[in-house]
Design a protein around this motif. Structure first.
Motif, PDB file in Angstrom:
ATOM      1  N   GLU A  26       0.843  -1.187   0.000  1.00  0.00           N
ATOM      2  CA  GLU A  26       0.000   0.000   0.000  1.00  0.00           C
ATOM      3  C   GLU A  26       0.881   1.241   0.000  1.00  0.00           C
ATOM      4  O   GLU A  26       1.913   1.262   0.679  1.00  0.00           O
ATOM      5  N   PRO A  27       0.494   2.288  -0.733  1.00  0.00           N
ATOM      6  CA  PRO A  27       1.250   3.535  -0.661  1.00  0.00           C
ATOM      7  C   PRO A  27       1.321   4.022   0.788  1.00  0.00           C
ATOM      8  O   PRO A  27       0.368   3.858   1.550  1.00  0.00           O
ATOM      9  N   ALA A  28       2.459   4.591   1.167  1.00  0.00           N
ATOM     10  CA  ALA A  28       2.645   5.058   2.543  1.00  0.00           C
ATOM     11  C   ALA A  28       3.664   6.191   2.560  1.00  0.00           C
ATOM     12  O   ALA A  28       4.585   6.209   1.744  1.00  0.00           O
ATOM     13  N   PRO A  29       3.533   7.127   3.509  1.00  0.00           N
ATOM     14  CA  PRO A  29       4.501   8.214   3.612  1.00  0.00           C
ATOM     15  C   PRO A  29       5.678   7.861   4.517  1.00  0.00           C
ATOM     16  O   PRO A  29       5.547   7.071   5.447  1.00  0.00           O
ATOM     17  N   THR A  30       6.836   8.448   4.234  1.00  0.00           N
ATOM     18  CA  THR A  30       7.952   8.383   5.156  1.00  0.00           C
ATOM     19  C   THR A  30       7.706   9.437   6.236  1.00  0.00           C
ATOM     20  O   THR A  30       6.751  10.217   6.154  1.00  0.00           O
ATOM     21  N   ALA A  31       8.552   9.488   7.224  1.00  0.00           N
ATOM     22  CA  ALA A  31       8.461  10.537   8.247  1.00  0.00           C
ATOM     23  C   ALA A  31       8.973  11.851   7.656  1.00  0.00           C
ATOM     24  O   ALA A  31       9.833  11.846   6.767  1.00  0.00           O
ATOM     25  N   TYR A  95       6.294  13.962  -3.362  1.00  0.00           N
ATOM     26  CA  TYR A  95       7.004  14.547  -2.229  1.00  0.00           C
ATOM     27  C   TYR A  95       6.118  15.627  -1.643  1.00  0.00           C
ATOM     28  O   TYR A  95       5.457  16.364  -2.374  1.00  0.00           O
ATOM     29  N   GLU A  96       6.120  15.711  -0.314  1.00  0.00           N
ATOM     30  CA  GLU A  96       5.398  16.769   0.383  1.00  0.00           C
ATOM     31  C   GLU A  96       6.401  17.590   1.176  1.00  0.00           C
ATOM     32  O   GLU A  96       7.320  17.039   1.784  1.00  0.00           O
ATOM     33  N   PHE A  97       6.215  18.903   1.146  1.00  0.00           N
ATOM     34  CA  PHE A  97       7.073  19.829   1.864  1.00  0.00           C
ATOM     35  C   PHE A  97       6.221  20.667   2.804  1.00  0.00           C
ATOM     36  O   PHE A  97       5.111  21.062   2.453  1.00  0.00           O
ATOM     37  N   ALA A 117       8.541  11.691   1.639  1.00  0.00           N
ATOM     38  CA  ALA A 117       8.189  11.027   0.386  1.00  0.00           C
ATOM     39  C   ALA A 117       6.905  10.237   0.588  1.00  0.00           C
ATOM     40  O   ALA A 117       6.656   9.714   1.672  1.00  0.00           O
ATOM     41  N   ILE A 118       6.098  10.161  -0.455  1.00  0.00           N
ATOM     42  CA  ILE A 118       4.941   9.281  -0.462  1.00  0.00           C
ATOM     43  C   ILE A 118       5.364   8.072  -1.294  1.00  0.00           C
ATOM     44  O   ILE A 118       5.559   8.171  -2.503  1.00  0.00           O
ATOM     45  N   CYS A 119       5.557   6.957  -0.611  1.00  0.00           N
ATOM     46  CA  CYS A 119       6.095   5.756  -1.248  1.00  0.00           C
ATOM     47  C   CYS A 119       5.009   5.020  -2.028  1.00  0.00           C
ATOM     48  O   CYS A 119       3.941   4.730  -1.497  1.00  0.00           O
ATOM     49  N   ARG A 120       5.309   4.722  -3.254  1.00  0.00           N
ATOM     50  CA  ARG A 120       4.358   4.038  -4.144  1.00  0.00           C
ATOM     51  C   ARG A 120       4.040   2.620  -3.667  1.00  0.00           C
ATOM     52  O   ARG A 120       2.912   2.176  -3.729  1.00  0.00           O
TER      53      ARG A 120
END
Length: 130
Positions: A26-31, A95-97, A117-120
């Motif tokens: 599942e897509p997931a964000p890093t910290a 990517y989110e900033f 990063a939003i991981c695919r």
């Protein structure tokens, strides 16, 4: 300059589609992680400070080539949230900033930057994208 920056935002990137994500991932964000803050001239408005920061980064050069989307949300003058989507990367979809800004006597300046990063395909045990 803004028109040049945003000109490529609607370009099809050929990025991997959600269907390319394996069913068990599942897509997931890093910290969020702190980033270096460049020294830039103060800007007249918070929005101009955000665009000045974006123009000073390597991310701006990819807008016409590597990204299909840029969303900037500035819920209050001291905070801006940017999202780059449609990356041509098999591991990272976006990517989110988060930018924190401050009003000085000379104008608005970016004082803190965080990125994630939003991981695919989800996160690995290391906390990095698979």
């Amino acid at each position: 300059m803004l028109m040049v920056l945003l000109a490529g935002c609607a370009v099809q990137s050929g990025a991997p589609e959600a269907a390319d994500v394996p069913a068990d991932r599942e897509p997931a964000p890093t910290a969020f992680a702190s980033q270096a803050v460049p020294t830039l001239a103060p800007a007249a408005t918070p929005g101009a400070a955000v665009l000045g920061w974006l123009a000073s980064t390597r991310w701006a050069s990819g807008l016409a080539v590597d990204y299909s989307g840029l969303v900037i949300d500035q819920p209050r003058p001291e905070r801006a949230e940017l999202r780059l989507t449609g990356l041509r990367d098999d591991a990272v979809s976006a990517y989110e900033f988060r930018l924190e800004l401050d009003a000085t006597e000379a104008g608005w300046v970016v004082v803190a930057i965080e990125r994630r990063a939003i991981c695919r395909r989800g996160l690995g045990e290391s906390g990095l994208c698979l």
